[in-house]
Write a protein that holds these residues in place. Structure first.
Motif, PDB file in Angstrom:
ATOM      1  N   GLY A 117      12.579   7.011   8.148  1.00  0.00           N
ATOM      2  CA  GLY A 117      11.641   7.302   7.651  1.00  0.00           C
ATOM      3  C   GLY A 117      11.075   8.339   7.335  1.00  0.00           C
ATOM      4  O   GLY A 117       9.591   8.240   7.141  1.00  0.00           O
ATOM      5  N   LEU A 118      11.735   9.621   6.068  1.00  0.00           N
ATOM      6  CA  LEU A 118      10.979   9.096   4.692  1.00  0.00           C
ATOM      7  C   LEU A 118      10.569   8.343   4.369  1.00  0.00           C
ATOM      8  O   LEU A 118       9.152   8.632   3.661  1.00  0.00           O
ATOM      9  N   ALA A 119      10.849   6.875   3.675  1.00  0.00           N
ATOM     10  CA  ALA A 119       9.760   5.845   3.518  1.00  0.00           C
ATOM     11  C   ALA A 119       8.633   5.356   3.698  1.00  0.00           C
ATOM     12  O   ALA A 119       8.122   5.660   3.043  1.00  0.00           O
ATOM     13  N   GLU A 120       8.703   5.865   5.410  1.00  0.00           N
ATOM     14  CA  GLU A 120       7.798   4.975   5.277  1.00  0.00           C
ATOM     15  C   GLU A 120       6.714   6.628   5.533  1.00  0.00           C
ATOM     16  O   GLU A 120       5.049   5.951   5.096  1.00  0.00           O
ATOM     17  N   ARG A 121       6.867   7.174   5.584  1.00  0.00           N
ATOM     18  CA  ARG A 121       5.926   8.698   5.180  1.00  0.00           C
ATOM     19  C   ARG A 121       5.475   8.180   3.858  1.00  0.00           C
ATOM     20  O   ARG A 121       4.205   8.918   3.588  1.00  0.00           O
ATOM     21  N   TRP A 122       6.598   8.347   3.189  1.00  0.00           N
ATOM     22  CA  TRP A 122       5.848   8.063   1.623  1.00  0.00           C
ATOM     23  C   TRP A 122       4.980   7.001   1.583  1.00  0.00           C
ATOM     24  O   TRP A 122       3.682   6.974   1.106  1.00  0.00           O
ATOM     25  N   LEU A 123       5.004   6.448   2.610  1.00  0.00           N
ATOM     26  CA  LEU A 123       4.185   4.779   1.773  1.00  0.00           C
ATOM     27  C   LEU A 123       3.068   4.995   2.765  1.00  0.00           C
ATOM     28  O   LEU A 123       1.850   4.793   2.311  1.00  0.00           O
ATOM     29  N   GLN A 124       3.373   6.198   4.164  1.00  0.00           N
ATOM     30  CA  GLN A 124       1.626   5.767   4.234  1.00  0.00           C
ATOM     31  C   GLN A 124       1.174   7.417   4.013  1.00  0.00           C
ATOM     32  O   GLN A 124      -0.373   6.798   3.348  1.00  0.00           O
ATOM     33  N   SER A 125       1.517   7.535   3.237  1.00  0.00           N
ATOM     34  CA  SER A 125       0.644   8.498   1.858  1.00  0.00           C
ATOM     35  C   SER A 125      -0.290   7.587   0.713  1.00  0.00           C
ATOM     36  O   SER A 125      -1.074   7.831   0.360  1.00  0.00           O
ATOM     37  N   ALA A 138       1.598  -0.123   4.444  1.00  0.00           N
ATOM     38  CA  ALA A 138       1.950   1.157   4.792  1.00  0.00           C
ATOM     39  C   ALA A 138       3.806   0.407   4.793  1.00  0.00           C
ATOM     40  O   ALA A 138       3.963   1.602   5.747  1.00  0.00           O
ATOM     41  N   GLY A 139       3.515  -1.221   5.473  1.00  0.00           N
ATOM     42  CA  GLY A 139       4.760  -1.376   5.814  1.00  0.00           C
ATOM     43  C   GLY A 139       5.924  -1.567   4.341  1.00  0.00           C
ATOM     44  O   GLY A 139       5.647  -1.960   3.751  1.00  0.00           O
ATOM     45  N   ILE A 140       6.897  -1.060   4.852  1.00  0.00           N
ATOM     46  CA  ILE A 140       7.915  -1.415   4.103  1.00  0.00           C
ATOM     47  C   ILE A 140       8.538  -2.855   3.364  1.00  0.00           C
ATOM     48  O   ILE A 140       8.789  -2.929   2.303  1.00  0.00           O
ATOM     49  N   ASP A 141       8.406  -3.374   5.111  1.00  0.00           N
ATOM     50  CA  ASP A 141       8.726  -4.791   3.498  1.00  0.00           C
ATOM     51  C   ASP A 141       7.753  -5.885   3.348  1.00  0.00           C
ATOM     52  O   ASP A 141       8.416  -6.200   2.119  1.00  0.00           O
ATOM     53  N   GLU A 142       6.452  -5.920   2.860  1.00  0.00           N
ATOM     54  CA  GLU A 142       5.466  -6.115   2.291  1.00  0.00           C
ATOM     55  C   GLU A 142       5.931  -5.043   1.088  1.00  0.00           C
ATOM     56  O   GLU A 142       5.112  -5.548   0.089  1.00  0.00           O
ATOM     57  N   ALA A 143       6.062  -3.674   1.349  1.00  0.00           N
ATOM     58  CA  ALA A 143       5.580  -2.845   0.182  1.00  0.00           C
ATOM     59  C   ALA A 143       6.764  -3.074  -1.031  1.00  0.00           C
ATOM     60  O   ALA A 143       6.813  -3.052  -2.815  1.00  0.00           O
ATOM     61  N   LEU A 144       7.904  -3.410  -0.616  1.00  0.00           N
ATOM     62  CA  LEU A 144       9.003  -4.179  -1.395  1.00  0.00           C
ATOM     63  C   LEU A 144       8.829  -4.651  -2.579  1.00  0.00           C
ATOM     64  O   LEU A 144       9.504  -5.294  -2.948  1.00  0.00           O
TER      65      LEU A 144
END
Length: 297
Positions: A117-125, A138-144
């Motif tokens: 949840g915190l990782a997703e909020r951080w990515l959204q920011s 914003a998506g964790i799969d793509e960001a990593l």
């Protein structure tokens, strides 16, 4: 009966509106950032700002420790320190990933843990950033899969640049496991001190481990030659720029183009040739072992 249902509806609504520990953490962090910004605007002394920042970081670390609980990954301590390095947007280390960093020494392996949840909020920011240099998916799969994620999430004063991705066997129970080899740098050109970085997503946890490559990444002559040639060409353009009393912008631009192309060609060469080097199986094994440890295998 109607009264009973009304009471149940009110109670359910109240529960839904109750702040979660993540909400409380984000609210406390944002308040601390705003308070420090206000004091900076009021020209508060540096000593005051440092004291306020240290107190706020200690409070946030306590909140994260309660939220995450003890870490249970072999080779890492059970307790960690906050990953954020500053709450002032004028400082290096501001805006890093919300989480705890676990390490037994400053130069040894480290691990950053957070919740999904915190990782997703951080990515959204980061997805909402107007500065294109800071923007992330914003998506964790793509960001990593992006160097910029690691630069912004766990780096402070240098950029992470990938040499290659490892083909991992995803540990049982893990939702995602990504491993890459690369290094931290403030300039273009070869990075000889490289790191193995492994990210594991498992349930509600996101874990990012980093360790010095063992064995050290070997130098590959063909790849070094590409960089040496590009650097020599760039240096000539740079000399022409300086000889023109810094007015020949074409030479300046040409130097940067040569350096950037040389850097890209060098990394592409390493990514292609390193898997055939005798050191590669041990590097892959190191990445796999880290992933397995993080998954609790």
């Amino acid at each position: 009966m109607r009264l009973v249902w009304t009471l149940l509806f009110v109670l359910a609504g109240s529960a839904a509106l109750a702040a979660s520990p993540e909400d409380d953490y984000i609210a406390a962090r944002d308040k601390a950032i705003a308070d420090i910004a206000a004091q900076q605007s009021a020209n508060a002394p540096v000593e005051t700002l440092d004291a306020v920042g240290a107190k706020a970081l200690a409070d946030l670390e306590k909140r994260l420790s309660a939220l995450l609980g003890p870490l249970a990954v072999e080779g890492f301590p059970a307790t960690g320190t906050i990953n954020l390095q500053s709450l002032s947007d004028s400082d290096i280390g501001f805006g890093m990933l919300d989480g705890l960093r676990y390490a037994t020494s400053d130069d040894g392996p480290s691990l950053v843990a957070t919740t999904r949840g915190l990782a997703e909020r951080w990515l959204q920011s980061r997805a909402d950033e107007t500065d294109e240099n800071l923007k992330l998916p914003a998506g964790i799969d793509e960001a990593l899969k992006l160097d910029a994620f690691y630069t912004q999430a766990i780096g402070a004063d240098a950029a992470f640049v990938k040499t290659l991705d490892f083909a991992l066997k995803k540990p049982g129970g893990a939702d995602m496991a990504i491993a890459r080899l690369g290094g931290w740098t403030q300039d273009v050109g070869p990075i000889y001190d490289q790191q193995v970085i492994v990210t594991l997503v498992k349930g509600d946890r996101v874990l990012i481990a980093e360790a010095a490559a063992a064995p050290a990444v070997p130098k590959i002559a063909a790849c070094d030659a590409l960089w040496t040639a590009a650097d020599a060409a760039a240096q000539k353009f740079q000399e022409a720029y300086q000889a023109s009393e810094l007015k020949d912008e074409k030479s300046y631009d040409a130097a940067n183009v040569a350096w950037e192309k040389g850097d890209a060609d060098y990394r592409a060469c390493m990514g292609e040739r390193l898997p055939g080097d005798a050191a590669f199986p041990a590097l892959l094994a190191q990445a796999q072992q880290l992933a397995d440890q993080m998954a609790g295998k």
